[in-house]
Design a protein around this motif. Structure first.
Motif, PDB file in Angstrom:
ATOM      1  N   PHE A 107      -0.768   4.659 -11.534  1.00  0.00           N
ATOM      2  CA  PHE A 107      -0.701   5.991 -10.941  1.00  0.00           C
ATOM      3  C   PHE A 107       0.710   6.549 -11.101  1.00  0.00           C
ATOM      4  CE2 PHE A 107       0.209   8.332  -6.874  1.00  0.00           C
ATOM      5  CZ  PHE A 107      -0.440   9.502  -7.226  1.00  0.00           C
ATOM      6  N   ASP A 108       0.806   7.816 -11.516  1.00  0.00           N
ATOM      7  CA  ASP A 108       2.119   8.446 -11.746  1.00  0.00           C
ATOM      8  C   ASP A 108       3.014   8.408 -10.512  1.00  0.00           C
ATOM      9  OD1 ASP A 108       1.504   9.026 -14.372  1.00  0.00           O
ATOM     10  OD2 ASP A 108       0.835  11.071 -13.934  1.00  0.00           O
ATOM     11  N   GLY A 109       2.419   8.427  -9.321  1.00  0.00           N
ATOM     12  CA  GLY A 109       3.212   8.427  -8.099  1.00  0.00           C
ATOM     13  C   GLY A 109       3.693   7.049  -7.678  1.00  0.00           C
ATOM     14  N   PHE A 110       3.248   6.012  -8.363  1.00  0.00           N
ATOM     15  CA  PHE A 110       3.672   4.648  -8.048  1.00  0.00           C
ATOM     16  C   PHE A 110       5.029   4.394  -8.692  1.00  0.00           C
ATOM     17  CE2 PHE A 110       3.877   0.075  -8.829  1.00  0.00           C
ATOM     18  CZ  PHE A 110       3.509  -0.423  -7.594  1.00  0.00           C
ATOM     19  N   ASN A 111       5.939   3.802  -7.935  1.00  0.00           N
ATOM     20  CA  ASN A 111       7.244   3.523  -8.534  1.00  0.00           C
ATOM     21  C   ASN A 111       7.766   2.178  -8.063  1.00  0.00           C
ATOM     22  OD1 ASN A 111       9.465   3.779  -6.395  1.00  0.00           O
ATOM     23  ND2 ASN A 111       8.172   5.541  -5.974  1.00  0.00           N
ATOM     24  N   THR A 112       8.697   1.671  -8.790  1.00  0.00           N
ATOM     25  CA  THR A 112       9.344   0.404  -8.441  1.00  0.00           C
ATOM     26  C   THR A 112      10.832   0.613  -8.202  1.00  0.00           C
ATOM     27  OG1 THR A 112       9.654  -0.076 -10.798  1.00  0.00           O
ATOM     28  CG2 THR A 112       7.673  -0.977  -9.742  1.00  0.00           C
ATOM     29  N   ALA A 113      11.223   1.883  -8.045  1.00  0.00           N
ATOM     30  CA  ALA A 113      12.649   2.207  -7.885  1.00  0.00           C
ATOM     31  C   ALA A 113      13.068   2.254  -6.420  1.00  0.00           C
ATOM     32  CB  ALA A 113      12.942   3.547  -8.562  1.00  0.00           C
ATOM     33  N   GLY A 114      12.228   1.781  -5.525  1.00  0.00           N
ATOM     34  CA  GLY A 114      12.591   1.763  -4.111  1.00  0.00           C
ATOM     35  C   GLY A 114      12.439   3.090  -3.417  1.00  0.00           C
ATOM     36  N   LYS A 115      11.753   4.044  -4.051  1.00  0.00           N
ATOM     37  CA  LYS A 115      11.526   5.355  -3.444  1.00  0.00           C
ATOM     38  C   LYS A 115      10.177   5.357  -2.751  1.00  0.00           C
ATOM     39  CE  LYS A 115      14.048   7.700  -7.123  1.00  0.00           C
ATOM     40  NZ  LYS A 115      13.923   8.659  -8.231  1.00  0.00           N
ATOM     41  N   GLY A 116       9.987   6.276  -1.838  1.00  0.00           N
ATOM     42  CA  GLY A 116       8.691   6.421  -1.187  1.00  0.00           C
ATOM     43  C   GLY A 116       8.513   5.494  -0.003  1.00  0.00           C
ATOM     44  N   GLU A 117       7.273   5.175   0.288  1.00  0.00           N
ATOM     45  CA  GLU A 117       6.932   4.373   1.461  1.00  0.00           C
ATOM     46  C   GLU A 117       6.928   2.888   1.118  1.00  0.00           C
ATOM     47  OE1 GLU A 117       6.412   5.541   4.485  1.00  0.00           O
ATOM     48  OE2 GLU A 117       6.407   7.663   3.969  1.00  0.00           O
ATOM     49  N   ALA A 118       7.519   2.105   1.987  1.00  0.00           N
ATOM     50  CA  ALA A 118       7.497   0.650   1.813  1.00  0.00           C
ATOM     51  C   ALA A 118       6.149   0.104   2.269  1.00  0.00           C
ATOM     52  CB  ALA A 118       8.615   0.013   2.637  1.00  0.00           C
ATOM     53  N   PHE A 119       5.691  -0.939   1.619  1.00  0.00           N
ATOM     54  CA  PHE A 119       4.437  -1.577   2.008  1.00  0.00           C
ATOM     55  C   PHE A 119       4.647  -2.580   3.134  1.00  0.00           C
ATOM     56  CE2 PHE A 119       2.609  -1.000  -2.531  1.00  0.00           C
ATOM     57  CZ  PHE A 119       2.381   0.335  -2.280  1.00  0.00           C
TER      58      PHE A 119
END
Length: 138
Positions: free
Chosen positions: A20-32
Motif C-alpha cells: 500500500f502506498d501509505g505504508f512506510n518504514t521511515a518511522g512516519k505515521g502511527e506506530a503499531f
C-alpha cells in the motif's frame, strides 16, 4: 488491514498490505506497538474494527446458510446495457418470494424473533433497485 486464517482453524491473524502506498518504514505515521511492545491505540482500533467486521461476516454466513436450508435462495442475474453493449451481472443469490411466502408461520415467527425476517424484507426491498439501476446504466 484484514484478518486471515487457515481453513478449519478459528484463530485469525491481522494482516496488512505492505505494498500500500501509505505504508512506510521511515518511522512516519502511527506506530503499531508502544514502547513496552504492547499493541498501540492505533493497532487496537484496527483489531477492534476487524473483529467487528468478522463478527458481522460470520452472522451473515450463518443467516445465508439458514436461508439455503429453507430452500428459499436461488441464483440470480440481471441483464442490462452499458455504453451500448449488453452486459449481465450474476453470481449472487436472491430470496424467491413465492417460496418465502410459503414458509410455515412457526418458522416466520422464529425468524421474526431473531431479526432474520426483517433482514429478508430488507433484501427483498433492495431487489426493487436492480431494474432502475440497470436502466440508469443504459
Amino acid at each position: 488491514f484484514v484478518f486471515a486464517g487457515a481453513e478449519g482453524n478459528e484463530r485469525l491473524t491481522l494482516c496488512m498490505d505492505d505494498a500500500f502506498d501509505g505504508f512506510n518504514t521511515a518511522g512516519k505515521g502511527e506506530a503499531f506497538f508502544d514502547d513496552d511492545g504492547q499493541p498501540s491505540t492505533f493497532l487496537q482500533g484496527q483489531l477492534k474494527f476487524n473483529q467487528g467486521y468478522q463478527d458481522q461476516a460470520n452472522k451473515t454466513q450463518a443467516f445465508a446458510r439458514g436461508l439455503m436450508a429453507l430452500g428459499i435462495l436461488e441464483p440470480s442475474k440481471i441483464d442490462f446495457q452499458y455504453s451500448g453493449k449488453k452486459a449481465s451481472l450474476g453470481g449472487f443469490l436472491t430470496i424467491n418470494r413465492e417460496k418465502f411466502k410459503a414458509l410455515p408461520a412457526k418458522k416466520l415467527k422464529e425468524m421474526m424473533k431473531s431479526d432474520q425476517l426483517e433482514a429478508c424484507y430488507q433484501h427483498l426491498q433492495s431487489l426493487n433497485n436492480l431494474a432502475p439501476m440497470a436502466k440508469r446504466l443504459s
